[in-house]
Scaffold this motif. Structure first.
Motif, PDB file in Angstrom:
ATOM      1  N   PRO A 114      46.284  31.245  41.537  1.00 29.10           N
ATOM      2  CA  PRO A 114      45.445  31.180  42.735  1.00 29.10           C
ATOM      3  C   PRO A 114      44.670  32.478  42.984  1.00 29.10           C
ATOM      4  O   PRO A 114      43.501  32.454  43.379  1.00 29.10           O
ATOM      5  N   THR A 115      45.302  33.614  42.738  1.00 30.47           N
ATOM      6  CA  THR A 115      44.618  34.893  42.904  1.00 30.47           C
ATOM      7  C   THR A 115      43.494  35.031  41.881  1.00 30.47           C
ATOM      8  O   THR A 115      42.425  35.556  42.195  1.00 30.47           O
ATOM      9  N   ALA A 116      43.716  34.539  40.671  1.00 27.92           N
ATOM     10  CA  ALA A 116      42.684  34.604  39.632  1.00 27.92           C
ATOM     11  C   ALA A 116      41.423  33.852  40.063  1.00 27.92           C
ATOM     12  O   ALA A 116      40.306  34.310  39.818  1.00 27.92           O
ATOM     13  N   PHE A 117      41.603  32.717  40.734  1.00 28.88           N
ATOM     14  CA  PHE A 117      40.432  31.980  41.233  1.00 28.88           C
ATOM     15  C   PHE A 117      39.652  32.827  42.231  1.00 28.88           C
ATOM     16  O   PHE A 117      38.428  32.852  42.215  1.00 28.88           O
ATOM     17  N   TYR A 118      40.368  33.532  43.106  1.00 34.87           N
ATOM     18  CA  TYR A 118      39.710  34.377  44.094  1.00 34.87           C
ATOM     19  C   TYR A 118      39.021  35.573  43.433  1.00 34.87           C
ATOM     20  O   TYR A 118      37.889  35.906  43.776  1.00 34.87           O
ATOM     21  N   VAL A 119      39.709  36.206  42.490  1.00 38.17           N
ATOM     22  CA  VAL A 119      39.130  37.357  41.790  1.00 38.17           C
ATOM     23  C   VAL A 119      37.810  36.963  41.138  1.00 38.17           C
ATOM     24  O   VAL A 119      36.799  37.663  41.281  1.00 38.17           O
ATOM     25  N   THR A 120      37.795  35.829  40.443  1.00 38.85           N
ATOM     26  CA  THR A 120      36.587  35.428  39.714  1.00 38.85           C
ATOM     27  C   THR A 120      35.493  34.896  40.641  1.00 38.85           C
ATOM     28  O   THR A 120      34.313  35.030  40.333  1.00 38.85           O
ATOM     29  N   ALA A 121      35.880  34.323  41.767  1.00 46.78           N
ATOM     30  CA  ALA A 121      34.884  33.760  42.686  1.00 46.78           C
ATOM     31  C   ALA A 121      34.296  34.792  43.641  1.00 46.78           C
ATOM     32  O   ALA A 121      33.126  34.694  44.013  1.00 46.78           O
ATOM     33  N   ALA A 122      35.099  35.785  44.033  1.00 50.45           N
ATOM     34  CA  ALA A 122      34.652  36.649  45.122  1.00 50.45           C
ATOM     35  C   ALA A 122      34.766  38.151  44.870  1.00 50.45           C
ATOM     36  O   ALA A 122      34.153  38.925  45.594  1.00 50.45           O
ATOM     37  N   GLN A 123      35.539  38.570  43.878  1.00 45.57           N
ATOM     38  CA  GLN A 123      35.783  40.004  43.758  1.00 45.57           C
ATOM     39  C   GLN A 123      35.123  40.671  42.555  1.00 45.57           C
ATOM     40  O   GLN A 123      34.704  41.817  42.665  1.00 45.57           O
ATOM     41  N   VAL A 124      35.082  40.002  41.423  1.00 43.02           N
ATOM     42  CA  VAL A 124      34.531  40.624  40.217  1.00 43.02           C
ATOM     43  C   VAL A 124      33.425  39.724  39.654  1.00 43.02           C
ATOM     44  O   VAL A 124      33.703  38.650  39.115  1.00 43.02           O
ATOM     45  N   GLU A 125      32.190  40.187  39.828  1.00 41.56           N
ATOM     46  CA  GLU A 125      31.053  39.418  39.304  1.00 41.56           C
ATOM     47  C   GLU A 125      31.159  39.273  37.799  1.00 41.56           C
ATOM     48  O   GLU A 125      31.629  40.174  37.111  1.00 41.56           O
ATOM     49  N   LYS A 126      30.713  38.136  37.314  1.00 42.81           N
ATOM     50  CA  LYS A 126      30.696  37.841  35.881  1.00 42.81           C
ATOM     51  C   LYS A 126      32.063  38.029  35.235  1.00 42.81           C
ATOM     52  O   LYS A 126      32.189  38.580  34.152  1.00 42.81           O
ATOM     53  N   SER A 127      33.088  37.550  35.943  1.00 46.69           N
ATOM     54  CA  SER A 127      34.433  37.544  35.371  1.00 46.69           C
ATOM     55  C   SER A 127      34.851  36.098  35.163  1.00 46.69           C
ATOM     56  O   SER A 127      34.235  35.184  35.706  1.00 46.69           O
ATOM     57  N   LYS A 128      35.896  35.921  34.377  1.00 49.03           N
ATOM     58  CA  LYS A 128      36.353  34.561  34.079  1.00 49.03           C
ATOM     59  C   LYS A 128      37.855  34.546  33.883  1.00 49.03           C
ATOM     60  O   LYS A 128      38.461  35.576  33.567  1.00 49.03           O
ATOM     61  N   ILE A 129      38.428  33.377  34.084  1.00 49.09           N
ATOM     62  CA  ILE A 129      39.837  33.181  33.786  1.00 49.09           C
ATOM     63  C   ILE A 129      39.920  32.861  32.296  1.00 49.09           C
ATOM     64  O   ILE A 129      39.373  31.867  31.833  1.00 49.09           O
ATOM     65  N   VAL A 130      40.572  33.739  31.564  1.00 48.81           N
ATOM     66  CA  VAL A 130      40.734  33.559  30.121  1.00 48.81           C
ATOM     67  C   VAL A 130      41.699  32.414  29.871  1.00 48.81           C
ATOM     68  O   VAL A 130      41.490  31.575  28.993  1.00 48.81           O
ATOM     69  N   GLY A 131      42.765  32.368  30.651  1.00 46.89           N
ATOM     70  CA  GLY A 131      43.760  31.307  30.514  1.00 46.89           C
ATOM     71  C   GLY A 131      44.930  31.555  31.425  1.00 46.89           C
ATOM     72  O   GLY A 131      44.993  32.557  32.142  1.00 46.89           O
ATOM     73  N   GLN A 132      45.861  30.617  31.397  1.00 48.89           N
ATOM     74  CA  GLN A 132      47.061  30.696  32.221  1.00 48.89           C
ATOM     75  C   GLN A 132      48.279  30.570  31.316  1.00 48.89           C
ATOM     76  O   GLN A 132      48.191  30.051  30.212  1.00 48.89           O
ATOM     77  N   PHE A 133      49.420  31.059  31.815  1.00 50.08           N
ATOM     78  CA  PHE A 133      50.651  30.947  31.045  1.00 50.08           C
ATOM     79  C   PHE A 133      51.848  30.969  31.983  1.00 50.08           C
ATOM     80  O   PHE A 133      51.774  31.464  33.103  1.00 50.08           O
ATOM     81  N   SER A 134      52.944  30.435  31.502  1.00 50.12           N
ATOM     82  CA  SER A 134      54.175  30.429  32.272  1.00 50.12           C
ATOM     83  C   SER A 134      54.823  31.799  32.171  1.00 50.12           C
ATOM     84  O   SER A 134      54.886  32.380  31.090  1.00 50.12           O
ATOM     85  N   SER A 135      55.293  32.300  33.292  1.00 52.16           N
ATOM     86  CA  SER A 135      55.887  33.639  33.287  1.00 52.16           C
ATOM     87  C   SER A 135      57.373  33.607  33.003  1.00 52.16           C
ATOM     88  O   SER A 135      58.013  34.640  32.918  1.00 52.16           O
ATOM     89  N   THR A 136      57.943  32.416  32.877  1.00 50.63           N
ATOM     90  CA  THR A 136      59.373  32.300  32.625  1.00 50.63           C
ATOM     91  C   THR A 136      59.620  31.328  31.489  1.00 50.63           C
ATOM     92  O   THR A 136      58.806  30.451  31.226  1.00 50.63           O
ATOM     93  N   ALA A 137      60.739  31.495  30.854  1.00 57.89           N
ATOM     94  CA  ALA A 137      61.101  30.583  29.765  1.00 57.89           C
ATOM     95  C   ALA A 137      61.869  29.385  30.306  1.00 57.89           C
ATOM     96  O   ALA A 137      61.932  28.352  29.666  1.00 57.89           O
ATOM     97  N   GLY A 138      62.462  29.518  31.480  1.00 55.72           N
ATOM     98  CA  GLY A 138      63.308  28.447  32.011  1.00 55.72           C
ATOM     99  C   GLY A 138      62.710  27.773  33.218  1.00 55.72           C
ATOM    100  O   GLY A 138      61.711  27.066  33.135  1.00 55.72           O
ATOM    101  N   THR A 139      63.299  28.025  34.371  1.00 56.92           N
ATOM    102  CA  THR A 139      62.893  27.400  35.619  1.00 56.92           C
ATOM    103  C   THR A 139      61.469  27.797  35.979  1.00 56.92           C
ATOM    104  O   THR A 139      61.112  28.967  35.916  1.00 56.92           O
ATOM    105  N   PRO A 140      60.640  26.816  36.356  1.00 55.13           N
ATOM    106  CA  PRO A 140      59.266  27.164  36.751  1.00 55.13           C
ATOM    107  C   PRO A 140      59.247  28.112  37.954  1.00 55.13           C
ATOM    108  O   PRO A 140      60.114  28.048  38.826  1.00 55.13           O
ATOM    109  N   GLU A 141      58.259  28.980  37.987  1.00 49.52           N
ATOM    110  CA  GLU A 141      58.082  29.923  39.088  1.00 49.52           C
ATOM    111  C   GLU A 141      57.448  29.184  40.265  1.00 49.52           C
ATOM    112  O   GLU A 141      56.489  28.436  40.091  1.00 49.52           O
ATOM    113  N   GLU A 142      57.996  29.428  41.460  1.00 48.20           N
ATOM    114  CA  GLU A 142      57.455  28.781  42.658  1.00 48.20           C
ATOM    115  C   GLU A 142      57.229  29.788  43.766  1.00 48.20           C
ATOM    116  O   GLU A 142      57.956  30.770  43.884  1.00 48.20           O
ATOM    117  N   PHE A 143      56.212  29.501  44.587  1.00 49.37           N
ATOM    118  CA  PHE A 143      55.996  30.261  45.804  1.00 49.37           C
ATOM    119  C   PHE A 143      56.881  29.659  46.896  1.00 49.37           C
ATOM    120  O   PHE A 143      57.057  28.437  46.960  1.00 49.37           O
TER     121      PHE A 143
END
Length: 188
Positions: A114-143
């Motif tokens: 979600p922060t990456a969407f904000y960074v690319t839309a509003a904070q850093v001109e001509k930036s892009k999301i290269v990709g996403q990845f899971s930060s854990t090998a087991g249980t999914p990360e949740e907010f």
């Protein structure tokens, strides 16, 4: 409030905080979390045309100079999943990490999606999301919503999160605001 203050031990100046805070066992020693309301992945942001802007795998990021905020699960993901050849540049505040990308002091920035969407839309001109990845090998990360340890509100907040999930409201919110996540390729 400062990001890491939300889950620091001690009295809180809020009843609950909705601040993109990932539920972790270490943080749960100091605060109570609601049930998870959003399953999150980490994301890599680069300036368009930069050396790593077209990376298709985590291995391609090994030699990138990575920027990341201290105290975040993104920092842990950089260390444990990306495993760059050099230590990442670690910043006290998210805006400092964003400015490092803007000023080309780092090749890529790692933040939650979600922060990456904000960074690319509003904070850093001509930036892009290269990709996403899971930060854990087991249980999914949740907010989760953050509350003072022992908060009497926890059962009520959990009930509200369950109701929003079961009625499909959280899914609608996610689709409305984060529906473009499909455009962020999975990095492995």
């Amino acid at each position: 409030m400062k990001f890491d203050s939300a889950f620091a031990p001690g009295e809180k100046q809020f009843d609950f905080d909705v601040n993109q805070v990932s539920i972790t066992p270490d943080r749960a020693k100091a605060v109570d979390f609601s049930k998870g309301y959003y399953t999150v992945k980490q994301a890599v942001v680069a300036v368009e045309g930069g050396k790593y802007a077209e990376a298709k795998s985590l291995a391609e990021l090994k030699d990138a100079k990575v920027g990341v905020q201290v105290g975040t699960t993104a920092l842990e993901a950089v260390k444990n999943v990306v495993q760059p050849s050099d230590d990442p540049n670690v910043y006290n505040e998210q805006i400092d990490a964003v400015n490092a990308l803007k000023n080309k002091q780092v090749d890529v920035l790692v933040v939650d999606l979600p922060t990456a969407f904000y960074v690319t839309a509003a904070q850093v001109e001509k930036s892009k999301i290269v990709g996403q990845f899971s930060s854990t090998a087991g249980t999914p990360e949740e907010f989760g919503l953050v509350m003072e340890k022992g908060s009497a509100l926890k059962p009520c907040v959990d009930k509200a999160v369950d109701a929003l999930k079961s009625k499909g409201e959280l899914a609608k919110i996610e689709q409305a605001w984060l529906g473009s996540a499909a455009g962020a390729p999975e990095l492995r």
